[in-house]
Motif scaffolding. Structure first.
Motif, PDB file in Angstrom:
ATOM      1  N   VAL A  25       0.861  -1.172   0.000  1.00 38.62           N
ATOM      2  CA  VAL A  25       0.000   0.000   0.000  1.00 38.62           C
ATOM      3  C   VAL A  25       0.899   1.224   0.000  1.00 38.62           C
ATOM      4  N   ILE A  26       0.761   2.032  -1.051  1.00 39.90           N
ATOM      5  CA  ILE A  26       1.495   3.289  -1.166  1.00 39.90           C
ATOM      6  C   ILE A  26       0.558   4.408  -0.731  1.00 39.90           C
ATOM      7  N   ALA A  27       1.050   5.335   0.067  1.00 40.75           N
ATOM      8  CA  ALA A  27       0.236   6.452   0.548  1.00 40.75           C
ATOM      9  C   ALA A  27       0.940   7.759   0.220  1.00 40.75           C
ATOM     10  N   SER A  28       0.153   8.764  -0.171  1.00 39.38           N
ATOM     11  CA  SER A  28       0.722  10.037  -0.591  1.00 39.38           C
ATOM     12  C   SER A  28      -0.032  11.188   0.056  1.00 39.38           C
ATOM     13  N   ASP A  29       0.716  12.131   0.655  1.00 41.21           N
ATOM     14  CA  ASP A  29       0.102  13.336   1.218  1.00 41.21           C
ATOM     15  C   ASP A  29       1.179  14.401   1.387  1.00 41.21           C
ATOM     16  N   GLY A  38      -0.293   1.516   8.753  1.00 40.94           N
ATOM     17  CA  GLY A  38       0.212   0.337   8.065  1.00 40.94           C
ATOM     18  C   GLY A  38       0.657   0.511   6.637  1.00 40.94           C
ATOM     19  N   ALA A  39       0.651   1.738   6.105  1.00 39.33           N
ATOM     20  CA  ALA A  39       1.104   1.937   4.725  1.00 39.33           C
ATOM     21  C   ALA A  39       2.542   1.442   4.573  1.00 39.33           C
ATOM     22  N   ASP A  40       2.815   0.764   3.465  1.00 37.14           N
ATOM     23  CA  ASP A  40       4.142   0.191   3.245  1.00 37.14           C
ATOM     24  C   ASP A  40       5.131   1.214   2.709  1.00 37.14           C
ATOM     25  N   ILE A  41       4.654   2.120   1.879  1.00 38.96           N
ATOM     26  CA  ILE A  41       5.491   3.179   1.316  1.00 38.96           C
ATOM     27  C   ILE A  41       4.729   4.488   1.472  1.00 38.96           C
ATOM     28  N   VAL A  42       5.380   5.512   1.985  1.00 42.39           N
ATOM     29  CA  VAL A  42       4.747   6.813   2.191  1.00 42.39           C
ATOM     30  C   VAL A  42       5.529   7.855   1.405  1.00 42.39           C
ATOM     31  N   VAL A  43       4.802   8.648   0.619  1.00 41.42           N
ATOM     32  CA  VAL A  43       5.431   9.556  -0.327  1.00 41.42           C
ATOM     33  C   VAL A  43       4.994  10.988  -0.064  1.00 41.42           C
ATOM     34  N   ASP A  44       5.962  11.895  -0.089  1.00 44.92           N
ATOM     35  CA  ASP A  44       5.683  13.329  -0.105  1.00 44.92           C
ATOM     36  C   ASP A  44       5.623  13.750  -1.571  1.00 44.92           C
ATOM     37  N   PRO A  45       4.443  14.046  -2.118  1.00 49.03           N
ATOM     38  CA  PRO A  45       4.345  14.327  -3.552  1.00 49.03           C
ATOM     39  C   PRO A  45       5.049  15.606  -3.973  1.00 49.03           C
ATOM     40  N   SER A  46       5.426  16.460  -3.001  1.00 46.49           N
ATOM     41  CA  SER A  46       6.199  17.644  -3.365  1.00 46.49           C
ATOM     42  C   SER A  46       7.656  17.291  -3.628  1.00 46.49           C
ATOM     43  N   ALA A  47       8.071  16.105  -3.177  1.00 44.68           N
ATOM     44  CA  ALA A  47       9.462  15.680  -3.352  1.00 44.68           C
ATOM     45  C   ALA A  47       9.616  14.617  -4.435  1.00 44.68           C
ATOM     46  N   SER A  48       8.621  13.738  -4.571  1.00 37.22           N
ATOM     47  CA  SER A  48       8.694  12.684  -5.591  1.00 37.22           C
ATOM     48  C   SER A  48       7.287  12.228  -5.934  1.00 37.22           C
ATOM     49  N   SER A  49       7.152  11.600  -7.079  1.00 37.67           N
ATOM     50  CA  SER A  49       5.838  11.161  -7.533  1.00 37.67           C
ATOM     51  C   SER A  49       5.465   9.822  -6.898  1.00 37.67           C
ATOM     52  N   PRO A  50       4.242   9.703  -6.385  1.00 33.03           N
ATOM     53  CA  PRO A  50       3.818   8.389  -5.879  1.00 33.03           C
ATOM     54  C   PRO A  50       3.696   7.354  -6.987  1.00 33.03           C
ATOM     55  N   HIS A  51       3.675   7.820  -8.239  1.00 34.76           N
ATOM     56  CA  HIS A  51       3.552   6.897  -9.367  1.00 34.76           C
ATOM     57  C   HIS A  51       4.905   6.330  -9.812  1.00 34.76           C
TER      58      HIS A  51
END
Length: 359
Positions: A191-195, A208-221
């Motif tokens: 589960v990838i989560a982005s905020d 429990g998210a497996d990968i957490v992404v800051d979309p201002s730093a990198s793309s969740p895609h």
């Protein structure tokens, strides 16, 4: 009884009439009630919400210009039974309920009704048939979290992900966190989560998210290919030609702002399924040919079924879903306006609750 009332687009504390249970109804005392994002929106834009609901075919049972007592994320205690009730659950029993009641004009939503005050009032009327007893040991605050968490249960149930699915949750407010919890309760991943909010990304990890992404730093895609999901039409075509194993992508849109669906249509992998959970109240536009070329599926979800509500209660009660980290605090009546302001700020508390018996 005391209640926090929406009046002239403001929240005021006032005395309102004591509710009397009708046939099939139960009088309950509110223990605590969560403040929902829809309450924040309805404070200033309830008239628009009513108008869009009528366009969708909802019953005309709510006058937005009259007093409303919000609150549909509640736990309560039974006080008395009305006529034509089975009285299976005795006075003193702590309960939760799907926030629906039968009025003269049909089904009404408790907390969005002129007739049925919600959990920002000291007492409420609920349908006996909708009541579920709170298992022993579950706090009133945790029980009140069942309603918002059931929204995530419904969204995930609609998406029907499997062991071959890779899921991306866009937006980690209460709705996105509920989706993450429902996915992990099923043992699914990654589960990838982005905020954009650091605090909300932290909560996504807690849930429990497996990968957490800051979309201002990198793309969740950027993670699709690493999990055997062809990220582009070119990659998808090559994978099919070579017989390469492929996993499916499911994306949960949990923000609800104009332009986000279009951005997902452009960014998600071919054959992905986009599940729209976030509530956008404005007109929006997409370019259908992009979705056609990529053979995307687009689903919209709302609320939950009584069965999903009951399943969520069980998962919260047995600890499969730990809601404690999501509860930011409880306020009395005088603290509600400030709580609305705090929840409306980016990166603010996740869930604040109201105890209408407290000043």
């Amino acid at each position: 009884m005391k209640a926090i009332v929406r009046r002239d687009r403001r929240l005021v504390t006032d005395d309102i009439a004591e509710p009397a249970p009708g046939p099939g109804q139960v009088l309950v005392k509110t223990l605590v009630c969560g403040i929902c994002g829809s309450d924040l929106h309805a404070l200033h834009h309830l008239e628009h919400m009513v108008e869009t609901n009528l366009r969708a075919g909802a019953a005309d049972t709510l006058d937005a210009s009259a007093d409303i007592v919000f609150g549909h994320e509640f736990s309560a205690e039974i006080l008395d039974h009305g006529p034509e009730t089975a009285r299976t659950l005795k006075p003193g029993t702590r309960v939760v309920s799907v926030p629906m009641a039968l009025g003269p004009g049909g089904v009404e939503l408790v907390g969005y009704s002129n007739r049925y005050p919600g959990g920002f009032a000291e007492r409420m009327l609920l349908q006996e048939a909708m009541l579920l007893p709170v298992p022993n040991g579950l706090s009133a605050e945790a029980a009140a979290m069942v309603e918002p968490m059931a929204v995530g249960e419904h969204a995930v149930g609609k998406a029907n992900p499997g062991k071959n699915s890779v899921c991306l949750v866009v937006g980690c407010g209460p709705v996105g966190l509920a989706v993450i919890a429902a996915l992990k309760a099923r043992g699914l991943g990654p589960v990838i989560a982005s905020d954009f909010s650091e605090a909300r990304r932290h909560m996504a990890e807690v849930m429990g998210a497996d990968i957490v992404v800051d979309p201002s730093a990198s793309s969740p895609h950027a993670h699709w290919e690493a999990f055997d999901v062809p990220a582009t039409l070119a990659s998808f075509g090559a994978a099919r030609l070579m017989g390469r194993s492929m996993r499916d992508a499911i994306v949960f849109e949990c923000v609800g702002v104009p332009g986000l669906i279009q951005s997902l249509v452009e960014a998600v992998p071919p054959t992905a399924r986009i599940v729209v959970v976030g509530v956008c109240m404005e007109d929006d536009r997409i370019t259908p040919v992009l979705a056609i070329n990529k053979q995307l599926s687009l689903d919209f979800v709302f609320a939950y079924s009584p069965e999903e509500f009951a399943a969520t209660l069980q998962r919260v009660a047995d600890g499969t879903i730990d809601v404690a980290p999501l509860i930011s605090g409880v306020v009395g009546r005088s603290g509600v306006p400030a709580a609305f302001e705090a929840l409306g700020k980016a990166g603010g508390p996740v869930k604040l609750m109201v105890n209408p018996a407290l000043d």
